[in-house]
Motif scaffolding. Structure first.
Motif, PDB file in Angstrom:
ATOM      1  N   GLU A  46      -4.498  -8.375  -2.920  1.00  0.00           N
ATOM      2  CA  GLU A  46      -3.673  -7.291  -2.368  1.00  0.00           C
ATOM      3  C   GLU A  46      -4.525  -6.110  -1.903  1.00  0.00           C
ATOM      4  N   ILE A  77      -1.951   1.054  -1.906  1.00  0.00           N
ATOM      5  CA  ILE A  77      -1.017   0.128  -2.545  1.00  0.00           C
ATOM      6  C   ILE A  77       0.120   0.902  -3.214  1.00  0.00           C
ATOM      7  N   THR A 128       3.581  -4.102  -5.276  1.00  0.00           N
ATOM      8  CA  THR A 128       2.776  -5.272  -5.640  1.00  0.00           C
ATOM      9  C   THR A 128       3.655  -6.517  -5.692  1.00  0.00           C
TER      10      THR A 128
END
Length: 502
Positions: A48, A54, A57
């Motif tokens: 990822e 981010i 997730t």
């Protein structure tokens, strides 16, 4: 002090990353307890990380999972870096508080602009990757990170460098996005041309009326291909490229294996199609390849050249009209596969040989035009990437911006960093000391040999690491793996290396 590999201004100073930061890796809760993965705490995996921020997730874990594993919650803004695998060296920032698996390290810096550190590591990725350790799956360890050279500039200069980089990269990234869009437009042009030229509204017949099909063959047990060149290439799906074969990474088999598999050979008069993995890739092998065996994840077409032109068949199989039938025919399983009998049922437009030649000639003209466009776009794309790299290099040689004399001394900054880091480490000790005692569930601790004995079949290096007693210490894992090299077999496959006992 690590080897210095770049020139920097005199008022900057080389240190190691350990002198300005604290690194830490995460962990994986026990997969056998599915409840651990039904929480609301983001859990980041290395795949990822892609130079992004981010905020979401693929998986989330519970607080209990954190308590009963080596996973840790890192705060929003933390810089992450992938330690191994296909994404090794990639980075990302956390846009939310989150945990990570053990293949991801966090870097908490002190007195350093986090984006200055981020861009510096981006500029030094090749040097960092050259320091990877391990054999089966080379990795960046925390030891490598901590000893990696880092140029400390006055904080005001760090901020100016970051500001300038983001200004320049904003324009370059817009150009790169436009190039990517242009490449998609060229692909769409080719797809439209295929559909139009083949005339799907013509009379349709079953593909079976024009071809025979034969599948490839899996290598016999205890045999493998290698990079050592022989007279017998073994063609994998990953070798299929641009209606042909990419010969740069070809694998080869021995004469003994070839003799066992030669009824599954393919030559330049055949057409291949991939039936597993990346399904639907088509083409033919180059004339210079002979004694070639086809992987079990592909099949070959055999046909009468008086009734069907090879290039026509290739273009036909790659057309949206046939692709749609492929998608409808793929067996829906954990490992999708295209059955050979389904391929023979495909409906295709019927054309005479003369019509086929005219279609191929027209498509060849379009292909040349599209390839020239793509070449031009790719050259511009590459030039932008090279410019981006040049800008990064200049930034950390101190020549991207004019130097000024109003910055805080680097020596004073380093003293402040040292004090800040010491205070942080003391506070962390206090946090650990005051943390409620939790009786952790003991996972079965197995050595590398015991894991392999338990599985009774080849497994990936990643699975071997995660199932062993060293799953929280990748450096120790590779150290122990070296000690048992004589007792194990490493088999290279299309999906990576598999390890088993001799």
């Amino acid at each position: 002090m690590a080897k210095i590999f770049k020139d920097i201004p005199k008022h900057w100073k080389w240190v190691t990353l350990d002198e300005v930061s604290v690194t830490s890796s995460g962990g994986t809760p026990d997969r056998k307890n599915s409840n651990y993965f039904r929480g609301d705490i983001p859990w980041v995996k290395s795949g990822e990380l892609n130079y992004n921020v981010i905020t979401q997730t693929e998986e989330y874990i519970t607080q209990e999972a954190v308590d009963y594993s080596s996973a840790k919650i890192f705060p929003k803004g933390t810089l992450l870096i992938a330690l191994y695998g296909n994404t090794v060296g990639r980075m990302a920032f956390l846009g939310v508080d989150a945990t990570t698996n053990q293949a991801v390290a966090s870097i908490k810096s002190f007195g350093v602009n986090p984006k200055y550190l981020y861009y510096y590591l981006m500029s030094s990725k090749d040097e960092l990757l050259n320091k990877r350790e391990g054999s089966a799956q080379p990795n960046i360890s925390q030891k490598v990170l901590n000893s990696f050279p880092f140029p400390v500039a006055p904080i005001e200069e760090q901020n100016r460098i970051v500001e300038k980089l983001e200004e320049l990269f904003s324009e370059l990234d817009k150009n790169l996005e436009q190039f990517e869009k242009s490449l998609k437009d060229v692909e769409n042009l080719w797809t439209i041309s295929l559909n139009k030229a083949l005339g799907k509204n013509s009379k349709l017949v079953n593909l079976e009326s024009l071809v025979e099909i034969k599948g490839g063959k899996r290598l016999p047990k205890n045999f493998s291909y290698s990079e050592n060149k022989t007279e017998y290439p073994y063609i994998r799906v990953s070798d299929f490229s641009n209606y042909s074969v990419d010969e740069s990474k070809l694998k080869y088999i021995s004469e003994e294996v070839y003799e066992k598999l030669k009824t599954y050979s393919i030559d330049s008069e055949n057409v291949y199609i991939s039936i597993a993995g990346t399904i639907g890739l088509v083409g033919s092998i180059p004339n210079n390849l002979s004694n070639t065996i086809l992987t079990e994840n592909a099949a070959k077409f055999i046909f009468d050249k008086e009734r069907l032109l090879k290039d026509y068949l290739i273009y036909l199989l790659d057309s949206p009209f046939v692709k749609q039938q492929i998608n409808q025919s793929i067996k829906s399983t954990s490992q999708p596969k295209l059955a050979l009998y389904k391929i023979l049922e495909f409906k295709i437009p019927k054309h005479t040989i003369l019509e086929q030649r005219a279609i191929v000639d027209k498509l060849e003209e379009t292909k040349i035009y599209c390839n020239n466009l793509k070449k031009s776009i790719n050259e511009s794309y590459l030039a932008s990437l090279m410019l981006k790299d040049k800008i990064l290099q200049e930034a950390f040689q101190g020549i991207l911006l004019n130097q000024v004399n109003t910055d805080t001394s680097t020596d004073i900054l380093l003293k402040n960093i040292q004090n800040e880091k010491e205070q942080y480490l003391l506070s962390q000790q206090e946090v650990i000391k005051n943390r409620p005692k939790i009786k952790r569930m003991e996972k079965e601790k197995l050595s590398i040999i015991q894991v392999l004995e338990k599985n009774k079949k080849p497994i990936s290096a990643k699975q071997l690491w995660e199932d062993s007693m060293y799953n929280d210490n990748i450096e120790k894992f590779y150290s122990e793996l070296k000690k048992v090299q004589e007792k194990i077999i490493e088999e290279k496959t299309e999906k990576g290396s598999l390890i088993s006992l001799k």
